[in-house]
Write an enzyme that holds these catalytic residues in place. Structure first.
Site, mmCIF file in Angstrom:
data_model
loop_
_atom_site.group_PDB
_atom_site.id
_atom_site.type_symbol
_atom_site.label_atom_id
_atom_site.label_comp_id
_atom_site.label_asym_id
_atom_site.label_seq_id
_atom_site.Cartn_x
_atom_site.Cartn_y
_atom_site.Cartn_z
ATOM 1 N N ASP A 662 0.829 -1.214 0.024
ATOM 2 C CA ASP A 662 -0.174 -0.317 -0.122
ATOM 3 C C ASP A 662 0.921 1.240 -0.010
ATOM 4 O O ASP A 662 1.938 1.339 0.504
ATOM 5 C CB ASP A 662 -0.764 0.109 1.232
ATOM 6 N N LYS A 731 -5.853 11.498 11.233
ATOM 7 C CA LYS A 731 -5.666 10.628 10.065
ATOM 8 C C LYS A 731 -6.373 10.898 8.689
ATOM 9 O O LYS A 731 -6.155 11.292 7.827
ATOM 10 C CB LYS A 731 -5.638 9.283 10.146
ATOM 11 N N ASP A 890 -4.309 2.738 -5.044
ATOM 12 C CA ASP A 890 -2.773 2.802 -4.896
ATOM 13 C C ASP A 890 -2.213 1.643 -3.913
ATOM 14 O O ASP A 890 -1.263 1.672 -3.491
ATOM 15 C CB ASP A 890 -2.538 4.251 -3.918
#
Length: 970
Positions: A662, A731, A890
């Site tokens: 990742d 986050k 991604d």
């Protein structure tokens, strides 16, 4: 019209239409000339002078004879008739059908297409005969348009009441079918003689494209799928109209005689991908195009079908809903025979509020919901495109051709009715790299992890588990409290509170039903495919991000669906494969984010007892796996590790398990590379470091420093937040800032995280979230100096472009054209006897661009397009190296054996992408496209000055913004 007249050999009438076109200052297109020549070919003893005159006029318009056969779209015997007409005047003529050999013009893939001697294209582990048999099974499913499978809900003993209810429902469906069929035929008779004025659609032609029984079957099936809480009229109408359109498209292909030709082409194509086929240095797209060119007789394989316009499908769906509401009845005493019989509507139309908007709803009568609940039927019916494919997909070889065998599919996902993307793609001369990527992603074969699926199904049928993301059944939903609004013993405030409780209970029940049905669909599809090998055809959105076409069950789904999917093709672990699986397990737990890969591997080895216990006793042991961030994937990983370590030689153990790599806050990685931002690049692992960096922890630490400083200065909210700021709190906001989240949106995200902290006083949520979002934005601005400047430049450019009346448009480094579809909304009213439906059309190119959306969306959309470009480059080069490769945006997946190779390719392609002058090329493109009143020299000068002023590009080369092998995908 010309095409129909050609079928009826009416050349005189076609001539009159050509005259009308000329009078209207319109020119015939290539399809018009194809139909004229077809008509001449059908005409007995057609005079050569007539054909010569047509060919001469066609050449004057810039069309050659070869264009007719190369670009024309033919149905049935049309191609043969055109050739017959041409050979009246040129008896020896044979079409020259050259295969398109032009390669992608991008320098990024020049070597990929020109230097193929060392490429090792992967073969599928099937013989040609096996693939041909799989093709026939898939073709049958798509011809039927629907597929019925068993539900995974536990088969309970069939009691007398269950049997009674199932028979009752079956009998009722027969009656409903008869009522709807009669009503449909009566309505069609009326529509056939109705004179439509004021440009209103007469739906009669669209009610003739299928058999009457097909429309009724679609309606009956939709009744079975209605949730007890109902469905919005607009959504239900869109679903019904869409199903008609899909079946119509499939029937057209059968009528146009393309199925037999498709069969022949696919049989030949299997020679490329089958294990017993020849070795080729061509790609699936290239091989498919070559075969199509070689088999150049008969109908065109794709492109001869017409879709129903979106507005028509919506009106058609509303018409079908109206038929259902008006004509499907049920006895009110069907469950209680003691009462008087009375026919009542089975489904009814009502209004409800969604936020402040009044929405039309179609709701089933509670009697129907009760019958369905008690019948406990065990079958689910899906459209064929919902299921994964049983054979490799048709390679995307043009904008309109690829993916499913017969089911229509879009290369680019767009808003229903939007045309600007399709027009851009059709004008684009070369999309080979993009198409080849979609083909490679779609050619990955999958299978089900059956042991893991059985555990999930057992929990699903045992009241579910919210912690493990398996929703409980409706029997666990909160009971809706009953109260009488007329009860004088309750005060007005008590009644208001009771109303809120009823509303909340209903909302919770509706949410639980949606989640339960979603899980039921996914698990039922997985269970149906448990003994199969299958494939996911892919397409993309307007930015180039790729997605599997089947909507419910795919590897982009939740933790549960990802966990049950493994590669069909296995590879030995090799010397480092087991280590990578262990590292992957630690990544899935969410622990050790700041540890190096060696540290994570050491941790995995230290908890081997827990790992093996999880694999052996998942529901009765220590249950260590249940505390992971992704528990089901972690359990699957534990099982794989257990099988490997217990094998005679782990290095030779054949693993089907996909290992994920990742990106580290991928959007910020692209911004840091674009701006040559060394500090930002370090925080997102683009620069070599001893330990992997965690940008979220870095921002949290910086925010905490700001808070301590403010607390010392006496800021009350800063003191209140002591001990609260953590990685988890910031986050989501850090992750989405790069994709254009506003301070308002960021505040809501932080507020949601603060609500989860029980100790934090809820009365200070608004003030605290407002304070923290400001600190997060300031912290990011200090860490990523170039990011904000690039974002501001992109935003300002989009603002100026949209204010000038244009949509923002650009081209990715692989040549994919991108256009933002945000325009000022216009209202469209569709009138129906049930209600008028208001549509907000915000993609109409005749409307001015929506400046706010255009400018806010440009930075995130541009970064998404770069991210997809990097994924495509990685996919192409992994394929040429013989790797299995799958992408979840991604996050890249491959076998444990090939993780190191994939990581190397991933890094190399990131460097190659950002070695291009991306911002300079974007600026040049925007200036050239939108600054038409400025001279070329002035444009160049302005561009250079603006870039130097705003971007302040550092002299750091792109290849230094790169972590070493051990840290690239931490």
């Amino acid at each position: 019209m010309i095409r129909v007249l050609a079928k009826h050999n009416n050349l005189n009438q076609i001539g009159r239409i050509f005259i009308m076109l000329e009078e209207a200052n319109l020119k015939p297109n290539l399809g018009s000339y194809c139909s004229v020549l077809e008509c001449m070919g059908r005409k007995p003893n057609c005079h050569p002078k007539v054909v010569t005159r047509c060919l001469t006029q066609m050449e004057e318009e810039g069309f050659s004879l070869d264009d007719v056969f190369r670009k024309g779209v033919f149905r049935q015997d049309e191609r043969d008739m055109v050739l017959k007409a041409v050979q009246i005047v040129q008896p020896d003529y044979q079409p020259s059908l050259k295969t398109d050999t032009e390669q992608c013009s991008s320098s990024l893939v020049h070597n990929y297409y020109t230097q193929r001697s060392d490429h090792r294209y992967p073969k599928l582990n099937f013989s040609q005969e096996e693939l041909q048999q799989r093709f026939k099974k898939q073709l049958t499913i798509e011809q039927d348009c629907t597929i019925t499978i068993d539900s995974v809900e536990a088969n309970k003993p069939i009691t007398e009441n269950i049997a009674k209810m199932r028979k009752l429902l079956a009998d009722q469906r027969v009656q409903w079918h008869q009522s709807l069929l009669l009503a449909l035929r009566e309505s069609k008779k009326i529509l056939a003689i109705t004179n439509t004025a004021d440009y209103k659609h007469n739906l009669y032609p669209y009610l003739c494209v299928l058999k009457d029984e097909d429309y009724v079957d679609i309606m009956i099936q939709s009744i079975d799928e209605l949730p007890p809480s109902g469905e919005a009229l607009k959504i239900l109408a869109k679903y019904l109209g869409g199903r008609v359109n899909t079946q119509y498209s499939v029937r057209q292909k059968q009528h146009n005689q393309t199925v037999e030709k498709l069969n022949n082409i696919y049989d030949t194509y299997t020679d490329l991908v089958a294990k017993d086929g020849k070795e080729y240095d061509t790609l699936p797209r290239e091989q498919w195009c070559k075969i199509v060119t070689d088999q150049n007789t008969g109908p065109s394989l794709q492109g001869g079908e017409s879709d129903l316009p979106f507005i028509v499908t919506l009106e058609l769906g509303m018409y079908m809903v109206d038929l259902m509401v008006s004509n499907i009845k049920i006895n009110s005493d069907i469950l209680n025979p003691d009462f008087n019989k009375k026919l009542i509507p089975l489904i009814y139309h009502m209004y409800t509020f969604r936020s402040t908007r009044q929405v039309g709803f179609i709701k089933p009568h509670p009697i129907l919901s009760q019958m369905q609940l008690e019948a406990m039927e065990t079958k689910l019916t899906f459209d064929s495109y919902v299921m994964p494919m049983l054979c490799p997909p048709v390679p995307w070889n043009s904008v309109k051709s690829g993916a499913y065998l017969l089911t229509p599919s879009q290369l680019m996902r767009t808003a229903e009715g939007a045309m600007q993307h399709e027009e851009l793609l059709e004008q684009c001369q070369n999309l080979h790299a993009v198409l080849d990527t979609l083909n490679q992603l779609g050619n990955c074969a999958w299978r089900i992890n059956k042991s893991l699926l059985d555990i999930i199904i057992s929990i699903f049928n045992d009241r579910g588990n919210d912690k493990l993301d398996i929703p409980p059944p409706l029997s666990e939903a909160p009971k809706i409290p009953h109260f009488s609004p007329q009860d004088p013993s309750n005060t007005s405030s008590e009644k208001a509170e009771m109303k809120r409780e009823v509303s909340n209970a209903r909302k919770k029940g509706s949410e639980m039903h949606s989640l339960r049905m979603d899980a039921l669909y996914k698990l039922s599809i997985a269970n149906f495919m448990r003994d199969e090998i299958f494939w996911f055809p892919h397409n993309m959105d307007f930015r180039g991000r790729t997605y599997p076409c089947p909507p419910h069950f795919n590897h982009l789904g939740s933790d549960v669906t990802r966990a049950v999917l493994v590669f069909a093709d296995g590879k030995p672990l090799g010397p480092k494969g087991l280590d990578w699986i262990k590292i992957h397990l630690v990544n899935l737990t969410g622990l050790k984010k700041k540890s190096s890969l060696e540290g994570r591997l050491e941790y995995a080895n230290s908890i081997m007892e827990d790992i093996l216990d999880s694999a052996d006793n998942p529901l009765t042991g220590k249950k260590w796996w249940m505390n992971a961030d992704e528990p089901w994937q972690a359990l699957g990983c534990c099982m794989e590790i257990a099988n490997a370590v217990r094998s005679p030689d782990p290095t030779r153990f054949i693993s089907h398990f996909p290992v994920h790599q990742d990106g580290s806050c991928n959007g910020l990685q692209h911004y840091a590379a674009l701006g040559r931002d060394v500090i930002g690049a370090t925080s997102v692992n683009l620069m070599p470091c001893e330990l992997p960096q965690d940008v979220y922890s870095g921002v949290a630490q910086q925010v905490e420093e700001f808070r301590v400083r403010d607390a010392k200065n006496g800021v009350k909210i800063a003191k209140l937040l002591e001990g609260v700021i953590s990685r988890k709190v910031v986050k989501q906001t850090v992750m989405t800032v790069v994709y254009g989240v506003t301070r308002y949106g960021g505040r809501l995200q932080i507020e949601k995280r603060l609500k989860e902290i029980d100790e934090f006083p809820k009365e200070h949520l608004w003030e605290a979230s407002r304070y923290l979002v400001r600190l997060v934005f300031n912290g990011l601005k200090e860490m990523f100096t170039g990011t904000r400047e690039i974002q501001e430049w992109l935003t300002e450019s989009a603002k100026l472009i949209s204010k000038a009346g244009h949509s923002v448009q650009w081209v990715t480094p692989l040549g994919l054209p991108v256009i933002q579809p945000y325009h000022r909304a216009r209202r469209l009213v569709l009138k129906n006897t049930l209600q008028s439906v208001f549509l907000l059309i915000n993609y109409d190119t005749k409307q001015m661009p929506d400046t706010v959306k255009q400018k806010n969306a440009f930075p995130p959309n541009f970064i998404h397009s770069l991210d997809s470009t990097h994924m495509m480059l990685t996919s192409l080069h992994c394929h040429s190296a013989g790797l299995a490769f799958v992408s979840v945006h991604d996050c890249f997946w491959t076998h444990a054996l090939t993780v190191d190779t994939m990581n190397k390719i991933c890094r190399e392609q990131f460097v190659a992408l950002h070695s291009q002058p991306i911002l300079q090329e974007l600026s040049n493109y925007l200036v050239q496209k939108y600054c038409t009143g400025i001279s070329l020299e002035a444009k160049k000068k302005k561009t250079q000055e603006y870039l130097e002023l705003r971007l302040c590009l550092a002299t750091v080369p792109a290849d230094s913004l790169l972590a070493d092998t051990s840290q690239v995908c931490s």
